[in-house]
Write an enzyme that holds these catalytic residues in place. Structure first.
Site, PDB file in Angstrom:
ATOM      1  N   HIS A   1       0.856  -1.190   0.000  1.00  0.00           N
ATOM      2  CA  HIS A   1       0.000   0.000   0.000  1.00  0.00           C
ATOM      3  C   HIS A   1       0.885   1.231   0.000  1.00  0.00           C
ATOM      4  O   HIS A   1       2.118   1.120  -0.064  1.00  0.00           O
ATOM      5  CB  HIS A   1      -1.010  -0.029   1.150  1.00  0.00           C
ATOM      6  CG  HIS A   1      -0.411  -0.057   2.529  1.00  0.00           C
ATOM      7  ND1 HIS A   1       0.297   0.996   3.055  1.00  0.00           N
ATOM      8  CD2 HIS A   1      -0.417  -1.017   3.483  1.00  0.00           C
ATOM      9  CE1 HIS A   1       0.698   0.691   4.278  1.00  0.00           C
ATOM     10  NE2 HIS A   1       0.283  -0.532   4.565  1.00  0.00           N
TER      11      HIS A   1
ATOM     12  N   HIS B   1       4.171   1.567   2.102  1.00  0.00           N
ATOM     13  CA  HIS B   1       5.392   0.904   1.616  1.00  0.00           C
ATOM     14  C   HIS B   1       6.010   1.717   0.479  1.00  0.00           C
ATOM     15  O   HIS B   1       7.229   1.858   0.401  1.00  0.00           O
ATOM     16  CB  HIS B   1       5.081  -0.510   1.118  1.00  0.00           C
ATOM     17  CG  HIS B   1       4.345  -1.347   2.123  1.00  0.00           C
ATOM     18  ND1 HIS B   1       3.080  -1.826   1.893  1.00  0.00           N
ATOM     19  CD2 HIS B   1       4.689  -1.748   3.374  1.00  0.00           C
ATOM     20  CE1 HIS B   1       2.685  -2.511   2.957  1.00  0.00           C
ATOM     21  NE2 HIS B   1       3.635  -2.481   3.872  1.00  0.00           N
TER      22      HIS B   1
ATOM     23  N   CYS C   1       2.946 -10.824  20.055  1.00  0.00           N
ATOM     24  CA  CYS C   1       2.006 -10.414  18.998  1.00  0.00           C
ATOM     25  C   CYS C   1       2.374 -11.136  17.711  1.00  0.00           C
ATOM     26  O   CYS C   1       3.457 -10.913  17.169  1.00  0.00           O
ATOM     27  CB  CYS C   1       2.038  -8.905  18.759  1.00  0.00           C
ATOM     28  SG  CYS C   1       1.078  -8.452  17.276  1.00  0.00           S
TER      29      CYS C   1
ATOM     30  N   CYS D   1       3.166  -8.593  14.799  1.00  0.00           N
ATOM     31  CA  CYS D   1       4.474  -7.931  14.891  1.00  0.00           C
ATOM     32  C   CYS D   1       5.593  -8.963  14.839  1.00  0.00           C
ATOM     33  O   CYS D   1       6.744  -8.621  14.616  1.00  0.00           O
ATOM     34  CB  CYS D   1       4.656  -7.184  16.204  1.00  0.00           C
ATOM     35  SG  CYS D   1       3.575  -5.807  16.470  1.00  0.00           S
TER      36      CYS D   1
ATOM     37  N   CYS E   1      -2.195  -5.717  21.464  1.00  0.00           N
ATOM     38  CA  CYS E   1      -1.071  -5.076  20.775  1.00  0.00           C
ATOM     39  C   CYS E   1      -1.462  -3.631  20.461  1.00  0.00           C
ATOM     40  O   CYS E   1      -2.495  -3.399  19.829  1.00  0.00           O
ATOM     41  CB  CYS E   1      -0.754  -5.819  19.481  1.00  0.00           C
ATOM     42  SG  CYS E   1       0.393  -4.900  18.439  1.00  0.00           S
TER      43      CYS E   1
ATOM     44  N   HIS F   1      -1.488  -3.330  16.429  1.00  0.00           N
ATOM     45  CA  HIS F   1      -2.488  -4.073  15.648  1.00  0.00           C
ATOM     46  C   HIS F   1      -3.837  -4.185  16.333  1.00  0.00           C
ATOM     47  O   HIS F   1      -4.798  -4.617  15.711  1.00  0.00           O
ATOM     48  CB  HIS F   1      -1.941  -5.463  15.303  1.00  0.00           C
ATOM     49  CG  HIS F   1      -0.777  -5.402  14.377  1.00  0.00           C
ATOM     50  ND1 HIS F   1       0.529  -5.532  14.809  1.00  0.00           N
ATOM     51  CD2 HIS F   1      -0.696  -5.165  13.052  1.00  0.00           C
ATOM     52  CE1 HIS F   1       1.345  -5.399  13.787  1.00  0.00           C
ATOM     53  NE2 HIS F   1       0.636  -5.159  12.709  1.00  0.00           N
TER      54      HIS F   1
ATOM     55  N   LYS G   1      -2.603   5.344  11.577  1.00  0.00           N
ATOM     56  CA  LYS G   1      -1.573   4.834  10.673  1.00  0.00           C
ATOM     57  C   LYS G   1      -2.238   4.037   9.557  1.00  0.00           C
ATOM     58  O   LYS G   1      -3.068   3.169   9.816  1.00  0.00           O
ATOM     59  CB  LYS G   1      -0.617   3.915  11.446  1.00  0.00           C
ATOM     60  CG  LYS G   1       0.466   3.343  10.549  1.00  0.00           C
ATOM     61  CD  LYS G   1       1.276   2.255  11.220  1.00  0.00           C
ATOM     62  CE  LYS G   1       2.291   1.681  10.230  1.00  0.00           C
ATOM     63  NZ  LYS G   1       2.836   0.412  10.627  1.00  0.00           N
TER      64      LYS G   1
ATOM     65  N   LYS H   1      -3.036  -2.076   6.322  1.00  0.00           N
ATOM     66  CA  LYS H   1      -3.962  -3.014   5.719  1.00  0.00           C
ATOM     67  C   LYS H   1      -4.960  -3.518   6.765  1.00  0.00           C
ATOM     68  O   LYS H   1      -6.153  -3.605   6.505  1.00  0.00           O
ATOM     69  CB  LYS H   1      -3.136  -4.179   5.150  1.00  0.00           C
ATOM     70  CG  LYS H   1      -3.920  -5.164   4.370  1.00  0.00           C
ATOM     71  CD  LYS H   1      -4.200  -4.696   2.966  1.00  0.00           C
ATOM     72  CE  LYS H   1      -5.104  -5.714   2.289  1.00  0.00           C
ATOM     73  NZ  LYS H   1      -5.546  -5.319   0.986  1.00  0.00           N
TER      74      LYS H   1
HETATM   75  N1  MSP Z   1       9.319  -6.696   7.563  1.00  0.00           N
HETATM   76  C1  MSP Z   1       9.430  -5.683   8.546  1.00  0.00           C
HETATM   77  C2  MSP Z   1      10.669  -4.859   8.347  1.00  0.00           C
HETATM   78  C3  MSP Z   1      11.958  -5.629   8.327  1.00  0.00           C
HETATM   79  S1  MSP Z   1      13.309  -4.615   7.951  1.00  0.00           S
HETATM   80  C4  MSP Z   1      14.616  -5.592   8.239  1.00  0.00           C
HETATM   81  C5  MSP Z   1       8.214  -4.770   8.454  1.00  0.00           C
HETATM   82  N2  MSP Z   1       7.543  -4.819   7.295  1.00  0.00           N
HETATM   83  S2  MSP Z   1       6.250  -3.958   6.931  1.00  0.00           S
HETATM   84  O1  MSP Z   1       5.718  -4.506   5.716  1.00  0.00           O
HETATM   85  O2  MSP Z   1       5.380  -3.871   8.040  1.00  0.00           O
HETATM   86  O3  MSP Z   1       6.797  -2.572   6.527  1.00  0.00           O
HETATM   87  C6  MSP Z   1       7.263  -1.686   7.471  1.00  0.00           C
HETATM   88  C7  MSP Z   1       7.717  -0.433   6.814  1.00  0.00           C
HETATM   89  O4  MSP Z   1       6.825   0.004   5.787  1.00  0.00           O
HETATM   90  C8  MSP Z   1       7.726   0.711   7.813  1.00  0.00           C
HETATM   91  O5  MSP Z   1       8.897   0.742   8.578  1.00  0.00           O
HETATM   92  C9  MSP Z   1       7.635   1.878   6.885  1.00  0.00           C
HETATM   93  O6  MSP Z   1       8.902   2.113   6.350  1.00  0.00           O
HETATM   94  C10 MSP Z   1       6.669   1.390   5.827  1.00  0.00           C
HETATM   95  N3  MSP Z   1       5.283   1.698   6.163  1.00  0.00           N
HETATM   96  C11 MSP Z   1       4.257   0.813   6.297  1.00  0.00           C
HETATM   97  N4  MSP Z   1       3.123   1.520   6.579  1.00  0.00           N
HETATM   98  C12 MSP Z   1       3.408   2.831   6.639  1.00  0.00           C
HETATM   99  C13 MSP Z   1       2.661   3.991   6.863  1.00  0.00           C
HETATM  100  N5  MSP Z   1       1.365   3.972   7.088  1.00  0.00           N
HETATM  101  N6  MSP Z   1       3.326   5.168   6.813  1.00  0.00           N
HETATM  102  C14 MSP Z   1       4.659   5.245   6.545  1.00  0.00           C
HETATM  103  N7  MSP Z   1       5.376   4.169   6.335  1.00  0.00           N
HETATM  104  C15 MSP Z   1       4.797   2.942   6.408  1.00  0.00           C
HETATM  105  O7  MSP Z   1       7.946  -4.071   9.397  1.00  0.00           O
END
Ligand code: MSP
Length: 505
Positions: A17, A20, A125, A128, A143, A146, A299, A302
């Site tokens: 989304h 990312h 969690c 997480c 959590c 979440h 935030k 999904k």
């Molecule tokens: N897989 C772990 C990270 C491992 S790194 C060695 C993870 N993945 S995640 O799919 O949840 O993605 C996390 C990252 O996506 C966040 O740290 C951020 O960089 C980005 N974001 C996900 N949702 C976001 C927002 N709503 N706003 C800004 N960034 C976001 O955690």
């Protein structure tokens, strides 16, 4: 000089989304900027495929974790060219080359005496994939991220002696620098000054992960495998040869605040345990938030259902508009709300009007009054003075990953150029033959100002700026040296059709 920048690797339990895309575009802007500076850039992104979140999501969908990972990793991989990310490699942690390197690295940590076997009990969690500390548990054992109930888990684990790095980490945080912005630095330091406990390093109940080489009944806890992607990728993802020695340590690692603890505490400790150098800097950005069903700005995620689909926005408005909006609307480093209405308003007033119109008008006037040839005249010294030092300011800000502030400085000049058009009223000058020289100066100055902002906007909006540079007939390129006011040539212009940012029906 090398510049190695990373994004977090994204979980494959769901489709990508805008959140990312946001981290990736941020890293991309910096990667492109450093390429403008002629540096040896390596830009890494990818997917985090192991662990419980993926295993659970797969079970729910009735597919194997590998099937789910393949399906969603392909979506993340397809997102990259679509958002114009210029990543040099896309790592998948299910890649056998990564797994092998993780095992070798962790074996070193083991052999250096930093692991032991013990019993773990705690609140966990599954989303997480993290055991929660006492101060990280929301009401009713849920959590806080979440908003789901935590599980009480007990199992035999291998532990990492995080506590033994207390002193070294305190030293790392004795002076600001390792983590930016400063609020996040303070937060990271407080994790450490609060006292470090050893952390579980392996899971015995899971099979979807990287096998622990000294105890194959366990797989590594997903965070250990995931963090190591930043290091392992250099050995097989940076071309034919292993480039670890040239590119490690990373120059800049970008991530959001939700995963600060892992990156700011566990990650440096793991590297210390293996005798490896630490990354130079972690930059922590905030969340893109969006109104949820209850009307709160939460935030974007999904699981909460408040997501903006980046593909839809790009289909309608183009990739550059999305890239611009994200970094204009939300100051990189802070939280900020995004919305469709906010997007449409910035598209209209800033992209279509401020920049798009400036480009169309400038080109139209050169075409009409000077038969498409940008006059050879010298640019207006008064305007030149207002551009003085701009490239240096942008470089300094981007050295600190202040992407939004740098964009603001550039945009001030875009607006200045629009005021210049109004002040000079070239259409009046064109009516008076005695003002021909002045008109030459004004047209040349506009073309030059537009060229300069376009060089500086290139990392933000690569496609638009390439198109405009072509239409201006300028061939000086996008190197940062080309951003000096007065350095452009007398190009022959071509009408922009369609305009850079067409009005939406
Ligand atoms: N897989 C772990 C990270 C491992 S790194 C060695 C993870 N993945 S995640 O799919 O949840 O993605 C996390 C990252 O996506 C966040 O740290 C951020 O960089 C980005 N974001 C996900 N949702 C976001 C927002 N709503 N706003 C800004 N960034 C976001 O955690």
């Amino acid at each position: 000089m090398s510049f190695y920048v990373t994004t977090p690797i994204y979980y494959v339990n769901a489709a990508p989304h805008l959140g990312h895309a946001y981290s990736t575009i941020g890293a991309d802007i910096l990667a492109r900027h450093h390429r403008q500076r002629g540096e040896d850039v390596f830009f890494l992104t990818g997917t985090d495929e192991h662990g419980e979140p993926v295993a659970l999501a797969a079970e729910k969908e009735g597919v194997t974790p590998k099937e789910l990972a393949d399906r969603n990793a392909a979506r993340f991989e397809a997102l990259m060219p679509r958002i114009n990310a210029s990543n040099d490699f896309f790592i998948r942690t299910s890649d056998p080359r990564h797994k092998e390197r993780v095992q070798a690295f962790m074996q070193r940590v083991h052999d250096n005496g930093h692991v032991y076997k013990g019993l773990y009990e705690g609140w966990y969690c599954p989303r997480c994939a993290d055991f929660k500390g006492e101060n990280e548990i929301a009401e009713g054992n849920t959590c806080p991220i979440h908003r789901i109930p935590l599980d009480r888990e007990e199992e035999e684990n291998w532990f990492f002696r995080l506590s033994s790095f207390q002193e070294q980490l305190e030293e790392l945080y004795a002076e600001p620098g390792f983590v930016a912005p400063s609020t996040r630095f303070n937060e990271a330091r407080s994790f450490i000054t609060g006292g470090l406990n050893d952390v579980s390093l392996s899971r015995a109940k899971l099979t979807w992960g990287v096998e622990v080489p000294w105890d194959p009944a366990h797989v590594f806890y997903v965070w250990f495998d995931a963090l190591l992607n930043y290091y392992t990728a250099l050995s097989f993802g940076a071309g034919e040869r292993d480039r670890t020695a040239e590119l490690w340590p990373a120059t800049l690692q970008i991530l959001a605040k939700d995963i600060l603890k892992f990156h700011a505490v566990i990650w440096p400790a793991m590297l210390l345990a293996a005798g490896e150098a630490l990354p130079q800097k972690l930059f922590i950005h905030g969340y893109l938030t969006m109104k949820s069903e209850t009307g709160e700005d939460l935030k974007m995620s999904k699981s909460l259902g408040n997501v903006l689909d980046p593909f839809e926005v790009m289909d309608k408005f183009g990739t550059d508009a999305l890239r611009y909006y994200c970094f204009r609307e939300v100051s990189f480093g802070q939280d900020g709300a995004v919305s469709t209405a906010g997007f449409e308003s910035r598209y209209e007033t800033e992209l279509a009007n401020d920049y798009g119109n400036l480009a169309s008008r400038t080109i139209a006037m050169i075409a009409r009054y000077r038969d498409r040839a940008t006059p050879e005249a010298e640019a207006d010294p008064a305007l030149a003075a207002e551009f003085e030092g701009l490239p240096g300011e942008v470089v300094d800000l981007l050295d600190r990953a202040e992407i939004t502030q740098a964009l603001e400085r550039i945009w001030q000049r875009v607006r200045r150029l629009n005021r210049y058009v109004e002040e000079q009223a070239p259409w009046k000058l064109a009516k008076d033959p005695e003002q021909a020289d002045r008109l030459d100066t004004v047209l040349r100055s506009l073309a030059e100002g537009l060229r300069v902002v376009t060089v500086l906007l290139h990392p933000y909006m690569p496609e638009t700026t390439e198109r405009l540079m072509g239409a201006l007939g300028q061939d000086g390129g996008f190197a940062i040296e080309a951003a000096g006011f007065g350095g452009g040539g007398a190009g022959s212009v071509t009408t922009l059709d369609p305009p850079l940012f067409p009005k939406q029906p």
